[in-house]
Motif scaffolding. Structure first.
Motif, PDB file in Angstrom:
ATOM      1  N   GLU A 552       0.842  -1.184   0.000  1.00  0.00           N
ATOM      2  CA  GLU A 552       0.000   0.000   0.000  1.00  0.00           C
ATOM      3  C   GLU A 552       0.885   1.244   0.000  1.00  0.00           C
ATOM      4  N   ALA A 553       0.321   2.367  -0.408  1.00  0.00           N
ATOM      5  CA  ALA A 553       1.048   3.628  -0.409  1.00  0.00           C
ATOM      6  C   ALA A 553       0.084   4.753  -0.058  1.00  0.00           C
ATOM      7  N   GLU A 554       0.615   5.787   0.603  1.00  0.00           N
ATOM      8  CA  GLU A 554      -0.212   6.916   1.025  1.00  0.00           C
ATOM      9  C   GLU A 554       0.586   8.202   0.847  1.00  0.00           C
ATOM     10  N   THR A 555      -0.071   9.235   0.339  1.00  0.00           N
ATOM     11  CA  THR A 555       0.528  10.569   0.304  1.00  0.00           C
ATOM     12  C   THR A 555      -0.316  11.493   1.172  1.00  0.00           C
ATOM     13  N   ARG A 556       0.356  12.444   1.822  1.00  0.00           N
ATOM     14  CA  ARG A 556      -0.369  13.402   2.654  1.00  0.00           C
ATOM     15  C   ARG A 556       0.470  14.671   2.806  1.00  0.00           C
ATOM     16  N   VAL A 557      -0.184  15.733   3.237  1.00  0.00           N
ATOM     17  CA  VAL A 557       0.482  16.994   3.543  1.00  0.00           C
ATOM     18  C   VAL A 557       0.329  17.247   5.033  1.00  0.00           C
ATOM     19  N   GLU A 558       1.453  17.399   5.721  1.00  0.00           N
ATOM     20  CA  GLU A 558       1.417  17.609   7.163  1.00  0.00           C
ATOM     21  C   GLU A 558       1.102  19.064   7.493  1.00  0.00           C
ATOM     22  N   ALA A 559       0.901  19.349   8.766  1.00  0.00           N
ATOM     23  CA  ALA A 559       0.434  20.669   9.196  1.00  0.00           C
ATOM     24  C   ALA A 559       1.371  21.794   8.770  1.00  0.00           C
ATOM     25  N   ASP A 560       2.672  21.526   8.717  1.00  0.00           N
ATOM     26  CA  ASP A 560       3.623  22.573   8.342  1.00  0.00           C
ATOM     27  C   ASP A 560       3.826  22.678   6.836  1.00  0.00           C
ATOM     28  N   GLY A 561       3.045  21.901   6.056  1.00  0.00           N
ATOM     29  CA  GLY A 561       3.162  21.956   4.606  1.00  0.00           C
ATOM     30  C   GLY A 561       4.070  20.903   4.012  1.00  0.00           C
ATOM     31  N   THR A 562       4.726  20.097   4.829  1.00  0.00           N
ATOM     32  CA  THR A 562       5.606  19.042   4.326  1.00  0.00           C
ATOM     33  C   THR A 562       4.795  17.972   3.602  1.00  0.00           C
ATOM     34  N   HIS A 563       5.258  17.601   2.408  1.00  0.00           N
ATOM     35  CA  HIS A 563       4.623  16.529   1.637  1.00  0.00           C
ATOM     36  C   HIS A 563       5.298  15.210   1.981  1.00  0.00           C
ATOM     37  N   VAL A 564       4.495  14.202   2.285  1.00  0.00           N
ATOM     38  CA  VAL A 564       5.006  12.904   2.719  1.00  0.00           C
ATOM     39  C   VAL A 564       4.441  11.812   1.821  1.00  0.00           C
ATOM     40  N   LEU A 565       5.316  10.923   1.385  1.00  0.00           N
ATOM     41  CA  LEU A 565       4.916   9.694   0.698  1.00  0.00           C
ATOM     42  C   LEU A 565       5.393   8.530   1.539  1.00  0.00           C
ATOM     43  N   GLU A 566       4.455   7.676   1.956  1.00  0.00           N
ATOM     44  CA  GLU A 566       4.797   6.479   2.717  1.00  0.00           C
ATOM     45  C   GLU A 566       4.301   5.247   1.976  1.00  0.00           C
ATOM     46  N   SER A 567       5.116   4.221   1.963  1.00  0.00           N
ATOM     47  CA  SER A 567       4.708   2.963   1.342  1.00  0.00           C
ATOM     48  C   SER A 567       5.103   1.808   2.240  1.00  0.00           C
ATOM     49  N   PHE A 568       4.321   0.744   2.146  1.00  0.00           N
ATOM     50  CA  PHE A 568       4.618  -0.490   2.870  1.00  0.00           C
ATOM     51  C   PHE A 568       4.422  -1.641   1.906  1.00  0.00           C
ATOM     52  N   ALA A 584      10.131 -14.630   5.632  1.00  0.00           N
ATOM     53  CA  ALA A 584       9.150 -13.557   5.508  1.00  0.00           C
ATOM     54  C   ALA A 584       9.906 -12.232   5.513  1.00  0.00           C
ATOM     55  N   SER A 585       9.401 -11.255   4.762  1.00  0.00           N
ATOM     56  CA  SER A 585      10.078  -9.957   4.740  1.00  0.00           C
ATOM     57  C   SER A 585       9.094  -8.858   4.418  1.00  0.00           C
ATOM     58  N   ASN A 586       9.423  -7.643   4.856  1.00  0.00           N
ATOM     59  CA  ASN A 586       8.646  -6.467   4.503  1.00  0.00           C
ATOM     60  C   ASN A 586       9.528  -5.231   4.572  1.00  0.00           C
ATOM     61  N   VAL A 587       9.066  -4.162   3.922  1.00  0.00           N
ATOM     62  CA  VAL A 587       9.822  -2.911   3.916  1.00  0.00           C
ATOM     63  C   VAL A 587       8.844  -1.742   4.019  1.00  0.00           C
ATOM     64  N   ARG A 588       9.241  -0.751   4.804  1.00  0.00           N
ATOM     65  CA  ARG A 588       8.476   0.489   4.933  1.00  0.00           C
ATOM     66  C   ARG A 588       9.378   1.646   4.514  1.00  0.00           C
ATOM     67  N   MET A 589       8.875   2.516   3.623  1.00  0.00           N
ATOM     68  CA  MET A 589       9.659   3.657   3.154  1.00  0.00           C
ATOM     69  C   MET A 589       8.887   4.955   3.372  1.00  0.00           C
ATOM     70  N   ARG A 590       9.633   6.025   3.615  1.00  0.00           N
ATOM     71  CA  ARG A 590       9.026   7.341   3.813  1.00  0.00           C
ATOM     72  C   ARG A 590       9.889   8.398   3.127  1.00  0.00           C
ATOM     73  N   TYR A 591       9.266   9.177   2.252  1.00  0.00           N
ATOM     74  CA  TYR A 591       9.920  10.321   1.612  1.00  0.00           C
ATOM     75  C   TYR A 591       9.204  11.582   2.079  1.00  0.00           C
TER      76      TYR A 591
END
Length: 668
Positions: A552-568, A584-591
Motif C-alpha cells: 500500500e502507499a499513502e501521500t499526505r500533507v502535514e500541518a507545516d506543509g511538508t509533503h510525505v509519501l509512505e509505502s509499505f 518472511a520480509s517487509n519494507v516500509r519507506m518514507r519520503y
C-alpha cells in the motif's frame, strides 16, 4: 529448438576458487552424463531463498532443453565464503572468471557457457563479456546498463537519485541475512562477521559524485570493441533500465547484438504483470545458436524489435499498455531522423525565437513520477497522470497533431540558460497529452547544470552568466495519435526520484538557443516485427505460501506543509518444501520534503526479515530476525547518512550496531 528431456537437480554444490574460498551453487541439468552447454546466472540474491521462486520458472525449462544451468551466489552472499565488498567489484568479476573456468573443465560441460541475468546478473554478464574469458560464448542481459554512472540506480544526468540511498538500504538488509545452518555449521560466526564487515555502500557511492574511475570500472561503454560474445539485450518500457539495448545494438562491433524492448516492468518477461511474453523462447533461440551451433535465426533477427507504445490512460498500476510491435532491421535506422522544434513562449515555433522563459518549481514536482524502478515493489509503481506535475512546471505544448507521429530513440533537449544559484538542475519530461487533458509521461531525464558533457567535471555556476547545454532523454518508442499534443515540461526538481539541489534555483531560458529534438520514425513498409509470443507454461516454486504479498502507499500533507509519501510492502511468507526454511520480509519507506525548501528532503527506510526452520530429531527449532533501518537527510552543505541493525537469534538480541556518515555535497 531442442526436444525436452527429464532433468536432475543438485540443490547445493561448492565451486572452489583459486584462493581456497568456495562459492555456493545450485544446478539443474538434463538426465544423463552429458556433456551439455551451460547457462550461468551469478548473483548476490541467494539461490537458497531470495531468487528461488524466480529460478524455479527459468532454469528447469532451460535444462529440459539440453542445458546444464548453474546458479551461483557471489562472495559473501547466500552460503558462499568470504566478505562482500561492493557491487561489480574486481573480486566479484575475477571470481566469475574462475567460476567460468571451473564450469568449462567439468565432465558434464561442453566448455561453452552463456550468462543470463536481470539487473545485477544482467550487469555482470556484460562485464564478463567485456573481460572475454575463453568459456563465455554468449550473453542474455536483461534490464542492465553499459554505463554505471549514467544509467544505474545512483546518478542520472549527473544528478543524485534518491535510490542511491534506497538501493543501499535494500542491499544492507539483503546482505545481513543469515547463512543456512543446514549447509554452514559455522553460520552464526560468519553471519555476525558479515554484518560487522559490510561496507556502507550509500556513503561509498556518494563519495564518487562525478564519472570517475570508480564508475568507469564495469562500464562496458569504455570500449565497445572489447565485447566479443553475442549479446541479446532485453528490457521493458516500464523498467528504469531502458537505454542499454539500443546502445549495444548500435555500438557493439566485435559480435552480434540484438535489442528487444517490450512493455514490461523490472522482471523477466514471462513473469511480468504487463503483457507477459515468451522469455524462454527468446533465450533458447539465442543460446541454441551460439552455444549449440544450431541455425535458429538468432543472427538474422532485426537489430531492434520494439513495442511501439500509444497513449494509455496513466495509472500507477501495472496494467496492459496500448501499442504494437515493430522492428528495425538496422540500428541506427535510416527510418529515423531528427526533427528540431525550437522553443517559443508556451510552445514551439518553426524558427528560433527571441525572448525568455522562467523555470522555477516547488520541490514537490515529481509526485506523479511513480517509483524509480517499477517491478521491485508489489504494485502502484508507475507514473500517474502528469497534470499535477505539469501545472507546477514550465510547459511547451505543440498544437494538436494532424497526423500520427512516431518517436523512436532518445529525444534531446537543447537549452541556453542562466541561473541565480551556483548549483542547479533541470528535469525534462516529454508527455503525450490526450484531448481529454490527461498527460502521459513518455520519457524524462534530469541534468545537473554544473556538469560538463562527460560528467567527469563539475563546476559551480556563475549566476547571471549564459550557458548552453544539450542532453538526451531516456530511450522511448511512442506513437502520438492525431489530435494529441506533445508537451515538454521543464522543472527544477523531481522528487522523490531525484534528490533536489541545495537551494531553490530559478532558471532563465534564452529561447533563441532552446529546442526539442525528436527522433522521428517514418516507415512506408514495415518489416516483420518478430515479436515474442505469449508466455509459455513454466514450472512454479515448490513452497507453502504462509502469507500472500501485498502493499500500500499513502501521500499526505502535514500541518507545516511538508509533503510525505509512505509505502509499505510485504513480500509475504513462505516455506520451501525442499529444505524446510521459512522466510518472511517487509519494507516500509518514507519520503518527505517541503515545497519551499529543497534542503528539507529526507528518506527513511526500514526492512524486516524473519527466517526459521522446525527442528528435526534432537535439533532445536531455528529462528533469526533482522531489523535494519536507514535514513538520509541534508542541509545546503552536507548529506547525512545513517543506518542501524538489530539482529536476533530466537528472542535474544545478538547484535546491535549503528553507522553515520557525513558527505559534502560538492555540486549536487
Amino acid at each position: 529448438m531442442s526436444v525436452q528431456t527429464p532433468i536432475t537437480v543438485t540443490e547445493h554444490l561448492w565451486i572452489p576458487l583459486p584462493d581456497g574460498r568456495r562459492l555456493a551453487a545450485r544446478m539443474w541439468q538434463p538426465a544423463g552424463a552429458g556433456p551439455f552447454p551451460v547457462i550461468l546466472e551469478y548473483l548476490p540474491y541467494r539461490k537458497r531463498d531470495g531468487t528461488a521462486p524466480r529460478d524455479a520458472t527459468t532454469h528447469p525449462v532451460f535444462a529440459a532443453h539440453g542445458y546444464a544451468c548453474v546458479r551461483v551466489d557471489i562472495t559473501g552472499s547466500g552460503d558462499s565464503d568470504g566478505r562482500f565488498d561492493d557491487e561489480y567489484s574486481e573480486q566479484e568479476l575475477s571470481d566469475a572468471e574462475a567460476v567460468l573456468e571451473w564450469i568449462a573443465q567439468q565432465p558434464w560441460s561442453t566448455g561453452k557457457v552463456g550468462m543470463i541475468g536481470i539487473s545485477w546478473g544482467g550487469f555482470n554478464g556484460l562485464q564478463m563479456a567485456y573481460r572475454r574469458p575463453e568459456a563465455l560464448k554468449a550473453v542474455v542481459s536483461v534490464a542492465s546498463t553499459v554505463d554505471r554512472y549514467a544509467d544505474d540506480i545512483h546518478y542520472m544526468g549527473g544528478c543524485l537519485l534518491s535510490d542511491n540511498k534506497n538501493w543501499a538500504s535494500q542491499m544492507f538488509a539483503y546482505m545481513t541475512r543469515p547463512l543456512d545452518p543446514k549447509l554452514r555449521p559455522d553460520w552464526r560466526a560468519e553471519w555476525l562477521g558479515r554484518i560487522n564487515d559490510l561496507p556502507f555502500m550509500a556513503a561509498d557511492w556518494l563519495r564518487h559524485q562525478t564519472r570517475d574511475a570508480f564508475w568507469k570500472h564495469g562500464s562496458v561503454c569504455e570500449d565497445w570493441s572489447a565485447i566479443q560474445a553475442p549479446v541479446l539485450a532485453i528490457t521493458g518500457w516500464a523498467d528504469a533500465y531502458v537505454n542499454a539495448p539500443s546502445a549495444l545494438a548500435a555500438k557493439m562491433t566485435g559480435a552480434p547484438a540484438k535489442a528487444l524492448m517490450g512493455p514490461w516492468e523490472h522482471r523477466y518477461a514471462h513473469i511480468s504483470q504487463i503483457e507477459a511474453a515468451d522469455f524462454h523462447g527468446e533465450v533458447l533461440r539465442w543460446f541454441d545458436q551460439y552455444l549449440k551451433g544450431e541455425d535458429t535465426g538468432a543472427e538474422a533477427l532485426p537489430d531492434y524489435r520494439v513495442f511501439m507504445q500509444e497513449f494509455t490512460a496513466p495509472s500507477p498500476k501495472n496494467l496492459p499498455q496500448n501499442g504494437r510491435w515493430v522492428a528495425e532491421a538496422q540500428w541506427p535506422s535510416p527510418n529515423v531522423a531528427d526533427v528540431v522544434w525550437p522553443l517559443a513562449e508556451g510552445g514551439f515555433a518553426p524558427e528560433p525565437q527571441a525572448g525568455t522563459a522562467r523555470v522555477h518549481s516547488p520541490a514537490t514536482v515529481g509526485q506523479a513520477g511513480g517509483y524509480f524502478c517499477p517491478g521491485i515493489r508489489i504494485d502502484n509503481e508507475r507514473p500517474g497522470d502528469q497534470r499535477v506535475d505539469d501545472r507546477a512546471s514550465t510547459c511547451f505544448d505543440s498544437t494538436a497533431l494532424l497526423a500520427p507521429m512516431e518517436i523512436l530513440g532518445r529525444p534531446r533537449v537543447r537549452l541556453a540558460f542562466s541561473v541565480d544559484k551556483p548549483v542547479a538542475q533541470v528535469v525534462a519530461r516529454l508527455c503525450d497529452v490526450a484531448p481529454s487533458g490527461q498527460s502521459q509521461r513518455i520519457t524524462y531525464r534530469p541534468r545537473n547544470l554544473c556538469h560538463d558533457d562527460s560528467h567527469e567535471v563539475a563546476t559551480r555556476l556563475e549566476p547571471g552568466k549564459r550557458y548552453e547545454v544539450e542532453f538526451e532523454l531516456n530511450e522511448c518508442a511512442h506513437r502520438v495519435l492525431a489530435g494529441h499534443q506533445l508537451r515538454l515540461a521543464l522543472s527544477t526538481s523531481y522528487w522523490p526520484i531525484v534528490w533536489p539541489a541545495p537551494e531553490a534555483a530559478e532558471i532563465t531560458l534564452h529561447l533563441d538557443g532552446c529546442a526539442l529534438i525528436l527522433p522521428e520514425r517514418r516507415v512506408e513498409v514495415e518489416i516483420e516485427a518478430q515479436a515474442p509470443g505469449a508466455a509459455r507454461d513454466y514450472p512454479k516454486y515448490q513452497a507453502e505460501v504462509l502469507e500472500k504479498p501485498w502493499g500500500e502507499a499513502e501521500t499526505r500533507v502535514e500541518a507545516d506543509g511538508t509533503h510525505v509519501l509512505e509505502s509499505f510492502d510485504s513480500y509475504g511468507a513462505a516455506q520451501d518444501l525442499t529444505h524446510g526454511q521459512r522466510v518472511a520480509s517487509n519494507v516500509r519507506m518514507r519520503y518527505a520534503i517541503h515545497p519551499d525548501d529543497p534542503a528539507s528532503a529526507r528518506f527513511d527506510c526500514a526492512w524486516v526479515f524473519n527466517f526459521g526452520r522446525d527442528g528435526e530429531g534432537d535439533q532445536e527449532d531455528w529462528g533469526v530476525r533482522i531489523e535494519t533501518d536507514s535514513s538520509m537527510h541534508c542541509d545546503t552543505e552536507n548529506f547525512t547518512l545513517w543506518r542501524g541493525i538489530k539482529a536476533y537469534e530466537g528472542e535474544e538480541v545478538v547484535l546491535t550496531r549503528e553507522w553515520t556518515e557525513v558527505i559534502p555535497r560538492g555540486c549536487l
